[in-house]
Motif scaffolding. Structure first.
Motif, PDB file in Angstrom:
ATOM      1  N   GLY A  64     -16.011  -2.665  -1.880  1.00 51.37           N
ATOM      2  CA  GLY A  64     -15.141  -2.349  -0.751  1.00 51.37           C
ATOM      3  C   GLY A  64     -13.690  -2.436  -1.207  1.00 51.37           C
ATOM      4  N   THR A  65     -12.807  -2.774  -0.323  1.00 52.74           N
ATOM      5  CA  THR A  65     -11.384  -2.832  -0.664  1.00 52.74           C
ATOM      6  C   THR A  65     -10.967  -4.184  -1.247  1.00 52.74           C
ATOM      7  N   ALA A  66     -11.924  -5.072  -1.466  1.00 52.74           N
ATOM      8  CA  ALA A  66     -11.600  -6.420  -1.943  1.00 52.74           C
ATOM      9  C   ALA A  66     -10.925  -6.432  -3.309  1.00 52.74           C
ATOM     10  N   THR A  67     -11.143  -5.433  -4.152  1.00 51.24           N
ATOM     11  CA  THR A  67     -10.552  -5.442  -5.493  1.00 51.24           C
ATOM     12  C   THR A  67      -9.231  -4.687  -5.575  1.00 51.24           C
ATOM     13  N   ALA A  68      -8.741  -4.174  -4.457  1.00 51.50           N
ATOM     14  CA  ALA A  68      -7.457  -3.464  -4.475  1.00 51.50           C
ATOM     15  C   ALA A  68      -6.334  -4.434  -4.827  1.00 51.50           C
ATOM     16  N   THR A  69      -5.368  -3.945  -5.594  1.00 52.96           N
ATOM     17  CA  THR A  69      -4.207  -4.746  -5.960  1.00 52.96           C
ATOM     18  C   THR A  69      -2.933  -4.002  -5.581  1.00 52.96           C
ATOM     19  N   CYS A  70      -1.854  -4.732  -5.501  1.00 50.84           N
ATOM     20  CA  CYS A  70      -0.567  -4.160  -5.116  1.00 50.84           C
ATOM     21  C   CYS A  70      -0.081  -3.196  -6.187  1.00 50.84           C
ATOM     22  N   SER A  71       0.190  -1.953  -5.793  1.00 52.63           N
ATOM     23  CA  SER A  71       0.735  -0.990  -6.750  1.00 52.63           C
ATOM     24  C   SER A  71       2.174  -0.602  -6.427  1.00 52.63           C
ATOM     25  N   ALA A  72       2.643  -0.881  -5.224  1.00 51.58           N
ATOM     26  CA  ALA A  72       4.043  -0.647  -4.846  1.00 51.58           C
ATOM     27  C   ALA A  72       4.387  -1.618  -3.725  1.00 51.58           C
ATOM     28  N   ASN A  73       5.511  -2.304  -3.853  1.00 54.20           N
ATOM     29  CA  ASN A  73       5.891  -3.337  -2.892  1.00 54.20           C
ATOM     30  C   ASN A  73       7.289  -3.059  -2.339  1.00 54.20           C
ATOM     31  N   ASN A  74       7.448  -3.212  -1.034  1.00 58.05           N
ATOM     32  CA  ASN A  74       8.737  -3.045  -0.360  1.00 58.05           C
ATOM     33  C   ASN A  74       9.372  -1.670  -0.607  1.00 58.05           C
ATOM     34  N   VAL A  75       8.575  -0.631  -0.495  1.00 57.15           N
ATOM     35  CA  VAL A  75       9.064   0.739  -0.662  1.00 57.15           C
ATOM     36  C   VAL A  75       9.896   1.083   0.582  1.00 57.15           C
ATOM     37  N   PRO A  76      11.159   1.505   0.411  1.00 55.43           N
ATOM     38  CA  PRO A  76      12.025   1.718   1.565  1.00 55.43           C
ATOM     39  C   PRO A  76      11.841   3.042   2.292  1.00 55.43           C
ATOM     40  N   VAL A  77      11.062   3.966   1.724  1.00 51.48           N
ATOM     41  CA  VAL A  77      10.838   5.274   2.332  1.00 51.48           C
ATOM     42  C   VAL A  77       9.334   5.528   2.426  1.00 51.48           C
ATOM     43  N   ALA A  78       8.947   6.560   3.171  1.00 47.36           N
ATOM     44  CA  ALA A  78       7.527   6.833   3.416  1.00 47.36           C
ATOM     45  C   ALA A  78       6.895   7.679   2.312  1.00 47.36           C
ATOM     46  N   SER A  79       7.165   7.293   1.066  1.00 41.85           N
ATOM     47  CA  SER A  79       6.538   7.969  -0.064  1.00 41.85           C
ATOM     48  C   SER A  79       6.739   7.131  -1.317  1.00 41.85           C
ATOM     49  N   THR A  80       5.887   7.355  -2.305  1.00 43.75           N
ATOM     50  CA  THR A  80       6.018   6.697  -3.603  1.00 43.75           C
ATOM     51  C   THR A  80       5.234   7.503  -4.624  1.00 43.75           C
ATOM     52  N   VAL A  81       5.377   7.151  -5.879  1.00 39.03           N
ATOM     53  CA  VAL A  81       4.652   7.808  -6.955  1.00 39.03           C
ATOM     54  C   VAL A  81       3.848   6.755  -7.708  1.00 39.03           C
ATOM     55  N   ASP A  82       2.583   7.038  -7.927  1.00 45.11           N
ATOM     56  CA  ASP A  82       1.715   6.183  -8.730  1.00 45.11           C
ATOM     57  C   ASP A  82       1.717   6.749 -10.139  1.00 45.11           C
ATOM     58  N   ARG A 117      -9.170  -4.515   6.493  1.00 47.08           N
ATOM     59  CA  ARG A 117      -9.209  -4.365   5.038  1.00 47.08           C
ATOM     60  C   ARG A 117      -8.297  -5.441   4.443  1.00 47.08           C
ATOM     61  N   THR A 118      -8.824  -6.192   3.514  1.00 52.20           N
ATOM     62  CA  THR A 118      -8.052  -7.291   2.927  1.00 52.20           C
ATOM     63  C   THR A 118      -8.153  -7.243   1.405  1.00 52.20           C
ATOM     64  N   PRO A 119      -7.234  -6.556   0.749  1.00 55.13           N
ATOM     65  CA  PRO A 119      -7.227  -6.535  -0.709  1.00 55.13           C
ATOM     66  C   PRO A 119      -7.091  -7.942  -1.264  1.00 55.13           C
ATOM     67  N   VAL A 120      -7.801  -8.225  -2.335  1.00 58.69           N
ATOM     68  CA  VAL A 120      -7.752  -9.546  -2.943  1.00 58.69           C
ATOM     69  C   VAL A 120      -6.364  -9.847  -3.479  1.00 58.69           C
ATOM     70  N   ALA A 121      -5.664  -8.847  -3.928  1.00 55.04           N
ATOM     71  CA  ALA A 121      -4.306  -9.040  -4.459  1.00 55.04           C
ATOM     72  C   ALA A 121      -3.372  -8.030  -3.819  1.00 55.04           C
ATOM     73  N   GLY A 122      -3.325  -8.054  -2.493  1.00 56.20           N
ATOM     74  CA  GLY A 122      -2.408  -7.173  -1.788  1.00 56.20           C
ATOM     75  C   GLY A 122      -0.967  -7.571  -2.076  1.00 56.20           C
TER      76      GLY A 122
END
Length: 124
Positions: A64-82, A117-122
């Motif tokens: 499930g979503t338990a293994t999701a980790t933070c890929s972008a933090n405090n993004v000031p606009v409604a978009s980002t690039v991975d 949904r609760t990512p383990v490392a949100g």
């Protein structure tokens, strides 16, 4: 005459617009599907920043979503690039986006069973 100057400081009163409620869930997440994947979503009103958590589709199927980790933090606009490289063959990435404001953090959404949904490392 020795008259001391007076300094007045005015502080703007900002009304409590959140009434104790964190931001709403994010809607309309779009992913372009190329290397250096661009993500965009529907912006929320007010002063908010966004967090993105992510993992692979193979992990999603198993954990499930338990293994999701933070890929972008405090993004000031409604978009980002991975900027991660392409995932392994026959796999992909999924993304969870939440908003934060002075009123707290929103959620990463709910599963098809209605659980948060609760990512383990949100994001912090």
């Amino acid at each position: 005459l020795g008259i001391a100057p007076r300094i007045l400081i005015y502080q703007a009163c900002i009304p409590d617009t959140c009434a104790g409620q964190p931001p709403a869930d994010i809607a309309g997440v779009q992913v372009d599907g190329h290397a250096s994947t661009a993500l965009a979503w529907t912006a929320l009103p007010g002063v908010v920043t966004y967090d993105v958590a992510s993992s692979t589709l193979s992990e999603l199927r198993v954990n499930g979503t338990a293994t999701a980790t933070c890929s972008a933090n405090n993004v000031p606009v409604a978009s980002t690039v991975d900027g991660r490289p392409d995932p392994p063959a026959d796999d992909g990435y999924y993304y969870l986006v939440r908003a934060q404001s002075g009123c707290g953090s929103g959620s990463y959404g709910t599963s098809s069973l209605g659980a948060q949904r609760t990512p383990v490392a949100g994001c912090p």
